[in-house]
Design a protein around this motif. Structure first.
Motif, PDB file in Angstrom:
ATOM      1  N   ASP A  89       0.822  -1.205   0.000  1.00  0.00           N
ATOM      2  CA  ASP A  89       0.000   0.000   0.000  1.00  0.00           C
ATOM      3  C   ASP A  89       0.856   1.256   0.000  1.00  0.00           C
ATOM      4  N   ASN A  90       2.184   1.086   0.046  1.00  0.00           N
ATOM      5  CA  ASN A  90       3.087   2.219  -0.073  1.00  0.00           C
ATOM      6  C   ASN A  90       3.839   2.196  -1.389  1.00  0.00           C
ATOM      7  N   VAL A  92       3.870   2.810  -5.450  1.00  0.00           N
ATOM      8  CA  VAL A  92       3.195   3.448  -6.580  1.00  0.00           C
ATOM      9  C   VAL A  92       4.057   3.235  -7.814  1.00  0.00           C
ATOM     10  N   TYR A  98       8.185   0.632  -9.838  1.00  0.00           N
ATOM     11  CA  TYR A  98       7.557   0.750  -8.527  1.00  0.00           C
ATOM     12  C   TYR A  98       8.435   1.586  -7.599  1.00  0.00           C
ATOM     13  N   ASP A 100       8.741   2.968  -3.568  1.00  0.00           N
ATOM     14  CA  ASP A 100       8.292   2.770  -2.192  1.00  0.00           C
ATOM     15  C   ASP A 100       8.113   4.145  -1.549  1.00  0.00           C
ATOM     16  N   LEU A 101       6.866   4.491  -1.204  1.00  0.00           N
ATOM     17  CA  LEU A 101       6.602   5.806  -0.631  1.00  0.00           C
ATOM     18  C   LEU A 101       7.141   5.936   0.787  1.00  0.00           C
ATOM     19  N   PRO A 134      -0.195   7.365  -1.079  1.00  0.00           N
ATOM     20  CA  PRO A 134      -0.475   7.101  -2.489  1.00  0.00           C
ATOM     21  C   PRO A 134      -1.723   7.838  -2.929  1.00  0.00           C
ATOM     22  N   SER A 148       0.977  11.075  -8.715  1.00  0.00           N
ATOM     23  CA  SER A 148       1.404   9.723  -8.357  1.00  0.00           C
ATOM     24  C   SER A 148       1.278   9.494  -6.865  1.00  0.00           C
ATOM     25  N   SER A 149       1.360  10.592  -6.084  1.00  0.00           N
ATOM     26  CA  SER A 149       1.300  10.490  -4.633  1.00  0.00           C
ATOM     27  C   SER A 149       1.033  11.874  -4.062  1.00  0.00           C
ATOM     28  N   ALA A 191       4.415  13.855  -7.934  1.00  0.00           N
ATOM     29  CA  ALA A 191       3.833  13.961  -6.594  1.00  0.00           C
ATOM     30  C   ALA A 191       3.201  15.333  -6.402  1.00  0.00           C
TER      31      ALA A 191
END
Length: 226
Positions: A89-90, A92, A98, A100-101, A134, A148-149, A191
């Protein structure tokens, strides 16, 4: 995990749809969201989302969808072994890769709350906290330009005795511009940045940042603007 039935839910591109959604995989080497079933797993939570539990093909009860990203490796003496990869879930997808937020959030905090602290203080500003989320599909932005976030940045006056409902003006505008430049450099492409002139909202029970409240307020603001 002793006593647990283990499966993974392979990542599904939200644009693909199809009949493969929510199909559990039990094959060593498979990667996806960790799903658990067994005596240690609760039957449910208050205000469950539909995706919290995944129905099993054997009909013996659903699996809890943890959203921990793992890889199933070969069994060791009858026990399934897992390699932890992060939180799905982190994650995007940015430019086909991919991101990692959680890593992005740590990088943002480092840039604004440590490396850029003196620069902000010179403008009378202080970043007290950041959180990165996200972007939801219903973010309210126009098609083709959806972020994107979302990065939420709590910006307060350096003087703790002062209070404000907005980012201060005056000399602080230069510091705020520098803050935004630093934030854009730290965050993944696309973002959206949100400067809040107040502390981030907290869940009254857990004390953690209330992410749902942040996104809900964002959606309401987007709906008003549209």
């Amino acid at each position: 995990v002793p006593g647990a039935d283990i499966a993974v839910l392979p990542n599904q591109d939200s644009s693909s749809g199809g009949d493969d959604a929510n199909v559990l995989c039990f094959t060593p080497g498979a990667s996806g969201d960790l799903c658990l079933r067994g005596a240690m797993v609760t039957a449910g939570y208050t205000s469950n989302e539909a995706s919290t539990f995944i129905e099993s093909p054997d009909g013996k009860g659903p699996y809890f969808h943890t959203r921990d990203w793992v890889t199933l490796v070969d069994h060791d003496e009858g026990q399934a072994c897992l390699e932890f990869r992060g939180r799905s879930d982190n994650l995007v997808k940015v430019a086909g890769q991919y991101v990692d937020l959680g890593v992005a959030e740590a990088r943002l905090a480092q840039s604004l709350m440590e490396d850029g602290q003196a620069e902000l203080a010179s403008g009378g500003l202080h970043v007290s906290e950041v959180t990165v989320l996200p972007a939801a599909a219903r973010s309210g932005h126009s098609p083709g330009v959806a972020p994107s976030s979302h990065a939420f940045i709590s910006v307060l006056p350096s003087n703790a005795s002062c209070s404000t409902d907005a980012v201060p003006g005056g000399n602080s505008s230069v510091a705020a511009a520098g803050l935004l430049a630093r934030a854009r450099e730290a965050m993944p492409r696309g973002a959206a940045l949100h400067l809040l002139g107040a502390a981030l909202p907290r869940d009254p029970v857990t004390g953690k940042v209330d992410r749902r409240s942040l996104l809900s307020n964002l959606h309401e603001a987007s709906a008003r603007d549209n």
